[in-house]
Each structure stands twice: as structure tokens, then as C-alpha cells.
Design an enzyme around this catalytic site. Structure first.
Site, PDB file in Angstrom:
ATOM      1  N   HIS A 257       0.560  -1.005  -0.216  1.00 39.68           N
ATOM      2  CA  HIS A 257      -0.059  -0.305  -0.058  1.00 39.68           C
ATOM      3  C   HIS A 257       0.791   1.651  -0.006  1.00 39.68           C
ATOM      4  O   HIS A 257       0.181   2.523   0.573  1.00 39.68           O
ATOM      5  CB  HIS A 257      -1.075   0.397   1.244  1.00 39.68           C
ATOM      6  CG  HIS A 257      -2.105  -0.893   1.378  1.00 39.68           C
ATOM      7  ND1 HIS A 257      -2.669  -1.272   2.846  1.00 39.68           N
ATOM      8  CD2 HIS A 257      -2.452  -2.263   0.596  1.00 39.68           C
ATOM      9  CE1 HIS A 257      -3.362  -2.474   2.484  1.00 39.68           C
ATOM     10  NE2 HIS A 257      -3.271  -2.718   1.492  1.00 39.68           N
TER      11      HIS A 257
HETATM   12  C1  LIG Z   1      -0.884  -8.102  -3.712  1.00 42.95           C
HETATM   13  C2  LIG Z   1      -1.417  -6.697  -3.537  1.00 42.95           C
HETATM   14  C3  LIG Z   1      -3.340  -6.787  -2.778  1.00 42.95           C
HETATM   15  C4  LIG Z   1      -4.041  -5.850  -2.023  1.00 42.95           C
HETATM   16  N1  LIG Z   1      -4.617  -6.304  -1.723  1.00 42.95           N
HETATM   17  C5  LIG Z   1      -6.518  -4.319  -1.282  1.00 42.95           C
HETATM   18  C6  LIG Z   1      -7.466  -4.991  -0.861  1.00 42.95           C
HETATM   19  O1  LIG Z   1      -7.462  -6.208  -0.324  1.00 42.95           O
HETATM   20  N2  LIG Z   1      -7.902  -3.468  -0.702  1.00 42.95           N
HETATM   21  C7  LIG Z   1      -6.886  -2.107  -1.025  1.00 42.95           C
HETATM   22  O2  LIG Z   1      -8.136  -1.649  -0.288  1.00 42.95           O
HETATM   23  N3  LIG Z   1      -6.313  -2.186  -1.104  1.00 42.95           N
HETATM   24  C8  LIG Z   1      -5.360  -3.594  -1.598  1.00 42.95           C
HETATM   25  N4  LIG Z   1      -4.301  -3.035  -2.333  1.00 42.95           N
HETATM   26  C9  LIG Z   1      -3.944  -1.516  -2.518  1.00 42.95           C
HETATM   27  C10 LIG Z   1      -4.811  -1.380  -4.019  1.00 42.95           C
HETATM   28  O3  LIG Z   1      -4.892  -1.679  -4.802  1.00 42.95           O
HETATM   29  C11 LIG Z   1      -4.213  -0.100  -4.457  1.00 42.95           C
HETATM   30  O4  LIG Z   1      -3.768   0.649  -3.158  1.00 42.95           O
HETATM   31  C12 LIG Z   1      -4.747   0.788  -5.788  1.00 42.95           C
HETATM   32  O5  LIG Z   1      -4.541   0.240  -6.175  1.00 42.95           O
HETATM   33  C13 LIG Z   1      -3.762   1.404  -5.657  1.00 42.95           C
HETATM   34  O6  LIG Z   1      -4.420   2.672  -6.077  1.00 42.95           O
HETATM   35  P1  LIG Z   1      -3.833   3.836  -7.581  1.00 42.95           P
HETATM   36  O7  LIG Z   1      -4.796   4.475  -8.207  1.00 42.95           O
HETATM   37  O8  LIG Z   1      -3.311   4.535  -6.976  1.00 42.95           O
HETATM   38  O9  LIG Z   1      -2.607   2.973  -7.829  1.00 42.95           O
HETATM   39  P2  LIG Z   1      -2.522   1.749  -8.816  1.00 42.95           P
HETATM   40  O10 LIG Z   1      -3.727   0.984  -8.501  1.00 42.95           O
HETATM   41  O11 LIG Z   1      -1.387   0.861  -8.376  1.00 42.95           O
HETATM   42  O12 LIG Z   1      -2.434   2.097 -10.483  1.00 42.95           O
HETATM   43  C14 LIG Z   1      -1.039   3.069 -11.255  1.00 42.95           C
HETATM   44  C15 LIG Z   1      -0.915   2.970 -12.409  1.00 42.95           C
HETATM   45  O13 LIG Z   1      -0.311   3.386 -12.901  1.00 42.95           O
HETATM   46  C16 LIG Z   1       0.472   3.081 -14.077  1.00 42.95           C
HETATM   47  N5  LIG Z   1       1.832   3.656 -14.104  1.00 42.95           N
HETATM   48  C17 LIG Z   1       2.848   3.772 -13.376  1.00 42.95           C
HETATM   49  N6  LIG Z   1       3.490   4.788 -13.670  1.00 42.95           N
HETATM   50  C18 LIG Z   1       3.068   5.164 -15.163  1.00 42.95           C
HETATM   51  C19 LIG Z   1       4.023   5.861 -16.398  1.00 42.95           C
HETATM   52  N7  LIG Z   1       5.128   6.801 -15.739  1.00 42.95           N
HETATM   53  N8  LIG Z   1       3.308   5.797 -17.162  1.00 42.95           N
HETATM   54  C20 LIG Z   1       1.684   5.530 -18.033  1.00 42.95           C
HETATM   55  N9  LIG Z   1       1.459   4.618 -16.617  1.00 42.95           N
HETATM   56  C21 LIG Z   1       2.092   3.898 -15.331  1.00 42.95           C
HETATM   57  C22 LIG Z   1       1.557   1.795 -13.416  1.00 42.95           C
HETATM   58  O14 LIG Z   1       1.615   0.485 -14.976  1.00 42.95           O
HETATM   59  C23 LIG Z   1      -0.833   0.968 -12.889  1.00 42.95           C
HETATM   60  O15 LIG Z   1      -1.767   0.260 -13.836  1.00 42.95           O
HETATM   61  C24 LIG Z   1      -3.493  -4.421  -2.755  1.00 42.95           C
HETATM   62  C25 LIG Z   1      -2.186  -4.229  -3.620  1.00 42.95           C
HETATM   63  C26 LIG Z   1      -1.221  -5.178  -3.577  1.00 42.95           C
HETATM   64  C27 LIG Z   1      -0.156  -5.486  -4.184  1.00 42.95           C
END
Ligand SMILES: Cc1cc2nc3c(=O)[nH]c(=O)nc-3n(C[C@H](O)[C@H](O)[C@H](O)COP(=O)(O)OP(=O)(O)OC[C@H]3O[C@@H](n4cnc5c(N)ncnc54)[C@H](O)[C@@H]3O)c2cc1C
Ligand code: SF4
Lengths: 177, 507
Positions: free
Chosen positions: B442
Site C-alpha cells: 500500500h
Molecule cells: C497484493 C496486493 C493486494 C492488495 N489488496 C488490497 C485490498 O484487499 N484492498 C485494498 O483496498 N487495497 C489493496 N491493495 C492496494 C490497492 O490495490 C492499491 O492501493 C490501489 O490500487 C492503488 O491505486 P492507485 O490508483 O494509487 O495505483 P494503481 O492501482 O497501482 O495504478 C497505477 C497505474 O499506473 C500505471 N503507471 C505507473 N507509472 C506510469 C507511467 N509513467 N506511465 C503510464 N502508466 C503508469 C501503473 O502501471 C498502474 O497500472 C493491494 C495491493 C497489492 C499489491
């Protein structure tokens, strides 16, 4: 100032050398058996280190369990390393050099890692696992994760854990041999 | 749904749109849908691939490189903490374990009191939470789907008289296969890629996979677009990418967005960008039972213990306890030692129940931009170390109370305890970076929100303090750690902040 990771690894390796009494380990690339296969990311000596480490990490606890060679762990690692980012690959290959040439010296063992008897190899790897240099401990964990990835990816090893494997594409007779 | 695969695009990609969203995870997908529904012409750029349920083979060796950043090998710069994050359309929601909790009211209150966050109170966010919970079909996990590993947590915590409860999730039609962290082959996850991206596309948004953004472009203090590369099927740059837009939204995760902000050299007079990285680092404790547990089967996490979780700053009780079972490769990497002893431990796989204590951390890490990738620095402070140690001992007590005959902390060297009484005198100094394997799923808080530019990067509207038209909608926004699963907060914040992005794009 924060040192970039690679420089820290190099500094740690250098510190290991100094601790060993100023012995300068020259990375030798000769005197290794040809692996008998085309390598994609590592050199023959690096392949040999991977093979020896894998044999120790995956040493079977009883008869009938496939060993690291049967599963071709080193070959898998070679292919996996080819897909790593250049920075991570460089760090990992640096660690293999450390294991082969510096680690035995820091443990008071006279020969390079791949020429040591297995008990000495185990001692050296335990020392790396418990190194006082945090980054080397981290390197050990990374190497362990890679080797076990190469070993436990193979359905022939799953009966060790009693793991029945993926449900998708599961053969009718199950995954175990 | 149509996602254009960057690897299939011939030549360079040049676009002119109202809004461009970088990243398609929880924050990016929710924001994209809102912008498209508002009638803006918009595009999302995702560096990873676009995968379908049929691609999810339930094999660790195949799914790590497909679904995770750096093939699952991302770690802090000292290699002490493995950091798992998603890469691909849907981001980390593709392989997450679907737990759904709203932002704790105490945390929202703390942000308002201490971090100058306005308009983000419980009541302000209620509509966004309600909407996203409906969209993602959030419901409580039924009793019949609590697997034996989770049952052990419930039994142990109840026996100790500790607070414990069923969790909620966003699954429909779950087959209880247990492979959530490797993607769902049954398409049961109601996540960003299944629900929100198709809705965004239906409303007119364009989505490109294999499209990596390298920098945000600006002119006269205003964002003008992004530049980067289309990637080939091995993730190597193959052609230029150039998008001009009235507004830019960074949703590349707390690591990816901070990397972009720093790499783009955006004005940062108070040196805030990339700072305040939190990540809920955690470690596991394994209990060995006489009878089989089969922890890898069934929904991986359905029960929680919150007895050791307080949201008060500086509290000694700052861990969230949930089950954490892994498949063989993950288990082998975590179990202590190597060789014959290690293999003997692997033979207990089906008799183990595994719990994790996730730290509601106060350590402040940093994301730096080195060449082509982010570098994460994170040195755990003593208060956090001690809180984590307390949480892990609590896990061990739960396991004993549930009937474990032996509990192992996978420390180096391993620490095995045979009765709860032994825990009273346990020296927990092994609980530290490099003393026990740590991992974090996270990352958050690197471009934090707040109305004081000296202590935050974006305003409470999500807009960059120095660069107009540049917004953030992902886990970077959190001013502090959350102390629980972040996805619902991230989805909801994106919905809540979308109106400001729309207004900015309309000038
Ligand atoms: C194993 C695991 C289990 C989890 N379980 C839970 C759970 O049960 N409940 C919960 O609430 N949370 C859980 N989480 C955490 C949750 O999934 C994340 O906190 C959440 O998805 C983050 O959202 P975000 O939009 O910040 O980033 P992300 O969902 O990580 O998305 C970011 C995206 O941006 C893309 N990206 C990055 N850099 C670039 C770039 N330069 N150019 C283009 N694209 C780019 C990445 O490839 C990615 O696809 C878990 C995480 C993991 C790893
Ligand atoms: S447990 Fe349910 S959500 Fe998870 S992978 Fe299996 S079917 Fe999909």
C-alpha cells in the site's frame, strides 16, 4: 547525501574485501566448465554460481525429490535475469561475483565458492544470510527469492508442499507426476 | 470494451484532448470515467499491458512478470522491504485481494486538523463512497466463504476477547479459488478494469496500454500535456508518445506519480514532492496446526482483528491484523533458511495458518527519480519498529489461542515459540528491516494534499500548488498512512475531486 543503491553494493563489497585482510579478489572468468547450453543473460562462471547456490538452497530433504539440476533452476534464472531491468541485473550479477570470490574469503575459506565442498558452501551462504552488512542480507533474500521461484514454479516440486496447483488448465490426472 | 494496445500502434502516437489521465488503477479509472461522462474528450495512458481473465494462469512465475511492477521485484533501496504494485490496465486492482473499507473518520479528522485538508470530511465524501460501493458491488463476505485460515483468526481473536469482524469485498460470482493476488481467472473482481474502464470507454474515453509517460509538459505555470513512449511487447520503448491536453491527471500510484513529478522537474519550492512516503509495511507469523488448514484455498482475506489498531498519532497500537497466505513460491521466499531444513518446513505448508500485522506507519520515506525508474528510500523509525513487533506478537497470541502447536517468526535466524507463555519474555529485536522479511502493498502519500503549500504538493481540490491544470488522483494524495485497505478511499477521492478537474478543463 544518499548513495545510489549500486554504489552502496560496491561499497559493501569493497568493505568485505578490506575486512578479509586486503585480499583483492580478481574476478576470474576462466576455469569454468562450459554449461552445455546457450546462455542468454549470464556468463558461464555466473551460471556456475547460480547452479551451485541452487543446489544448496534446494537440497532435497529425502530421496525421490527432484534436485535443482533436475528442475533446471539455473537455466530458469538465466532467462529470468535477461528480462530484469538493467540496474537490477547489474546488482544481481555483482552479487554473484561477491558470492563466488569475496564471500569465501570473508568466511576464511580458501577457495572460490564453486570449488568449495558443500558443507563449506552452506557455511558461506549462512554467513551471507546473517551478514552484518544489511545490503548483503537484502541481496541474500533477493537471491533466495529468485532460486525458489525457479524451483517451486515446477509442478514436480509441488508435492513437497502438498500443493495441488492451479485450477485452470489442470491436467485430468492432477499436476503431480 | 476497446483498449488500444500501444504495442500494436504503428509509429508515434500524438493526441490533442481536453484531459489526459496517467495510469488506469483505482484512481485513474474512476477519474477517467467521470471526465468522460462529463463530456470531455479524454485519454488514459497505461504503461502496462491489457490482460483478460483468460491470461491469468494462477501461476506465480507467469503472473509476477505480467501483473507487477519490476516483475514483483520492486524493493526499497536498502532491499529491506519488498514493495508490490500493479502494472497494467486496472493497475493494482487487478491482483489485489478486494478488501473494501472507507477511510477511517479519525483519519479524515486528523487530515483536517493537522494537514490543512478541507472539504474532505465524512459527510463531504459520503456520496462518493456510496457511489463507488454501489458501482463495485461492495458487500460483506458471507460466513460460508470464511476459509480455515481466516477462521483461525476469528477463533483466536474471539478467544482472547479481542475486536474482530468480517470484512467487505468487491467480488461477484467468486469461485473461492484463492488465487486473487495472481489475477482472477473467473472475472469475479468488480474492479477498475472490469467495471470502470468499460464505462469510461462507453462514455467516449480512449485508453492506451503499453504507453509509458516519462514527463509532464508545462508552459507558463500550466500543464500542457505529457510525453513518453509506446512500449513493445517486452516493455522496451518503440515509438514516441506526445499528448497535448488542457488538464493532466497523475494516477500512476504513489510511487509512479511521485517519480513523474520529480522527473519532470516540476516547481517544488518547499521540497515536498516524493516525500512522506508511507506503505503499511508488514511481516508474517506462521502457526503450525495439527489438522490441515489449506490456507491457500478459498478467499484469502475475509476476517480482521482491530484490537491492535488505533488511529491516534504515536499510539503504540498501530497494526491491522489479517490473514496472509501465499502460494508456494511466496511461502518459500518467506520461510526462514534454505536447504534441507527449509524443505522440511515447506512440508508443513498445508498445516500452516499465516497472519500478517500491517503497520499504520509514521515513518516518512522518499521516492526519488533515478534514470528510468523510481528509487524508494524508507528507514523505519524505532516507534514503528516497536509497534510492528507488538502486532506480530499479537498475531502469535491469536494463533496459539486458535490452537496452533507452534508459531514461527520467519526471522534470521528463525524464532520458533511453542506456547503463548513463551511470548511474554520474547526478545523482539529481530523485528526490524533485514531482521525479518518485510513487504508492503500500500504505498501512499508522496504528493500529499493540503491547503498549505509549505507542507503539501496539491491542494484539497487535488490540483498542484504550482502548476495549474495538473491534478493528482491516486494513493499519493494521502497526507498520512490510512491504517487499512486504501482502494475504496482512492476510488472515492477520484470521484469526489473530478468536479475540479472538469471545471479546470472547461476553463
Ligand atoms: C497484493 C496486493 C493486494 C492488495 N489488496 C488490497 C485490498 O484487499 N484492498 C485494498 O483496498 N487495497 C489493496 N491493495 C492496494 C490497492 O490495490 C492499491 O492501493 C490501489 O490500487 C492503488 O491505486 P492507485 O490508483 O494509487 O495505483 P494503481 O492501482 O497501482 O495504478 C497505477 C497505474 O499506473 C500505471 N503507471 C505507473 N507509472 C506510469 C507511467 N509513467 N506511465 C503510464 N502508466 C503508469 C501503473 O502501471 C498502474 O497500472 C493491494 C495491493 C497489492 C499489491
Ligand atoms: S478467490 Fe474469487 S476473486 Fe479471488 S481469484 Fe478466486 S474466484 Fe477470483
Amino acid at each position: 547525501m544518499k548513495l545510489p543503491r549500486r554504489r552502496v553494493v560496491k561499497a559493501a563489497v569493497a568493505a568485505g574485501l578490506v575486512a578479509a585482510g586486503g585480499v583483492v579478489a580478481v574476478v576470474r572468468t576462466r576455469g569454468y566448465e562450459a554449461p552445455g547450453r546457450a546462455l542468454v543473460a549470464v556468463s558461464p562462471w555466473q551460471y556456475a554460481v547460480l547452479q551451485h547456490v541452487a543446489r544448496r538452497f534446494c537440497a532435497p530433504d529425502r530421496d525421490g525429490v527432484p534436485d535443482a539440476d533436475a528442475i533446471d533452476v539455473a537455466g530458469f534464472c538465466d532467462r529470468w535475469i535477461a528480462e530484469m531491468s538493467p540496474v537490477t541485473r547489474k546488482d544481481l550479477l555483482g552479487l554473484l561475483g561477491y558470492v563466488e570470490h569475496v564471500l569465501p574469503v570473508t568466511c576464511g575459506l580458501g577457495r572460490r565458492f564453486t570449488a568449495l565442498p558443500v558443507e563449506a558452501q552452506d557455511r558461506a551462504l549462512s554467513a551471507l544470510e546473517r551478514s552484518s552488512v544489511d545490503l548483503l542480507r537484502g541481496g541474500f533474500q533477493g537471491l533466495k527469492a529468485l532460486i525458489f521461484l525457479g524451483y517451486y514454479r515446477d509442478p514436480r516440486t509441488w508435492s513437497i508442499a502438498g500443493y495441488d496447483g492451479p485450477l485452470v488448465r489442470r491436467p485430468a490426472r492432477g499436476w503431480w507426476p | 470494451m476497446t483498449v488500444t494496445r500501444g504495442r500494436d500502434v504503428a509509429g508515434a502516437l500524438r493526441l490533442d484532448v481536453d484531459a489526459v489521465v496517467v495510469g488506469t488503477g483505482a484512481g485513474g479509472a474512476a477519474m477517467l470515467r467521470e471526465l468522460a461522462r462529463a463530456g470531455l474528450s479524454c485519454a488514459a495512458l497505461e504503461e502496462g499491458g491489457h490482460h483478460a481473465p483468460v491470461d491469468f494462469t494462477q501461476r506465480e512465475d507467469e503472473m509476477f512478470p505480467l501483473l507487477f511492477q519490476e516483475g514483483g521485484g520492486r524493493a526499497t533501496s536498502d532491499l529491506a522491504i519488498r514493495v508490490l504494485q500493479g502494472r497494467g490496465v486496472g493497475g493494482s486492482t487487478v491482483h489485489n485481494t478486494n478488501l473494501c473499507k472507507r477511510t477511517p473518520p479519525e483519519i479524515l479528522d486528523l487530515w483536517a486538523r493537522r494537514h490543512h485538508v478541507t472539504g474532505m470530511g465524512v459527510r463531504d465524501l459520503e456520496p462518493a463512497f456510496r457511489t463507488i460501493e454501489q458501482d463495485l458491488s461492495v458487500s460483506q463476505i458471507p460466513d460460508g466463504q470464511v476459509n480455515p485460515n481466516n477462521e483461525a483468526l476469528r477463533r483466536g481473536a474471539t478467544a482472547l476477547g479481542w475486536k474482530n469482524a468480517a470484512l467487505s469485498h468487491n467480488r461477484v460470482g467468486c469461485q473461492a479459488s484463492g488465487f486473487c493476488e495472481l489475477g482472477c481467472a473467473y472475472d469475479a473482481k468488480q474492479n477498475a478494469v472490469k467495471v470502470l474502464i468499460p464505462q469510461a470507454v462507453a462514455a467516449g474515453a480512449r485508453v492506451f496500454s503499453d504507453a509509458k509517460v516519462d514527463r509532464v509538459t508545462t508552459s507558463n505555470g500550466r500543464a500542457t500535456g505529457v510525453a513518453g513512449h509506446l512500449l513493445d511487447d517486452r516493455g522496451r520503448p518503440k515509438a514516441a508518445l506526445d499528448v497535448r491536453a488542457k488538464v493532466v491527471v497523475l494516477s500512476a500510484s504513489a510511487v509512479g506519480s511521485a517519480w513523474l513529478a520529480r522527473r519532470s522537474g516540476l516547481p517544488d519550492p518547499h521540497a515536498q514532492a516524493g516525500r512522506s512516503l508511507r506503505m503499511h509495511p508488514g511481516a508474517v507469523v506462521a502457526g503450525r496446526f495439527r489438522d490441515p488448514v489449506h490456507g491457500h484455498k478459498g478467499i484469502p482475506q475475509s476476517w480482521e482483528c482491530t484490537e491492535w489498531l488505533s488511529f491516534e498519532e504515536g499510539s503504540p497500537r498501530r497494526t491491522w491484523i489479517v490473514p496472509a497466505f501465499a502460494h508456494p513460491i511466496g511461502t518459500a521466499s518467506t520461510l526462514p533458511g534454505f536447504g534441507r531444513d527449509h524443505m522440511a518446513r515447506m512440508r508443513d505448508y498445508n498445516r500452516l495458518a499465516v497472519l500478517t500485522a500491517m503497520l499504520h506507519d509514521e515513518t516518512s520515506g522518499v521516492v526519488e527519480a533515478e534514470d528510468t525508474r523510481p528509487v524508494l528510500h524508507y528507514r523505519m523509525i524505532e516507534d514503528d519498529r516497536a509497534a510492528l513487533a507488538r502486532g506480530l506478537v499479537a498475531c502469535a497470541r491469536i494463533l496459539f489461542a486458535a490452537g496452533a502447536i507452534e508459531v514461527t517468526f520467519p526471522a534470521i535466524p528463525p524464532v520458533t515459540v511453542r506456547s503463548a507463555r513463551e511470548l511474554d519474555a520474547l526478545d523482539t529485536s529481530f523485528v526490524r528491516p533485514h531482521g525479518t522479511p518485510l513487504s508492503a502493498v500500500h504505498p501512499m502519500g508522496t504528493l500529499r494534499m493540503g491547503d498549505d503549500p509549505r507542507t503539501s504538493v496539491v491542494s484539497s481540490r487535488g490540483e498542484h500548488h504550482q502548476v495549474k491544470g495538473l491534478f493528482v488522483a491516486d494513493g499519493s494524495l494521502f497526507p498520512t498512512s490510512l491504517g487499512g485497505p486504501p482502494q475504496i478511499s482512492i476510488y472515492a477521492f477520484a470521484l469526489h475531486l473530478a468536479k475540479h478537474v472538469i471545471a479546470s478543463a472547461r476553463g
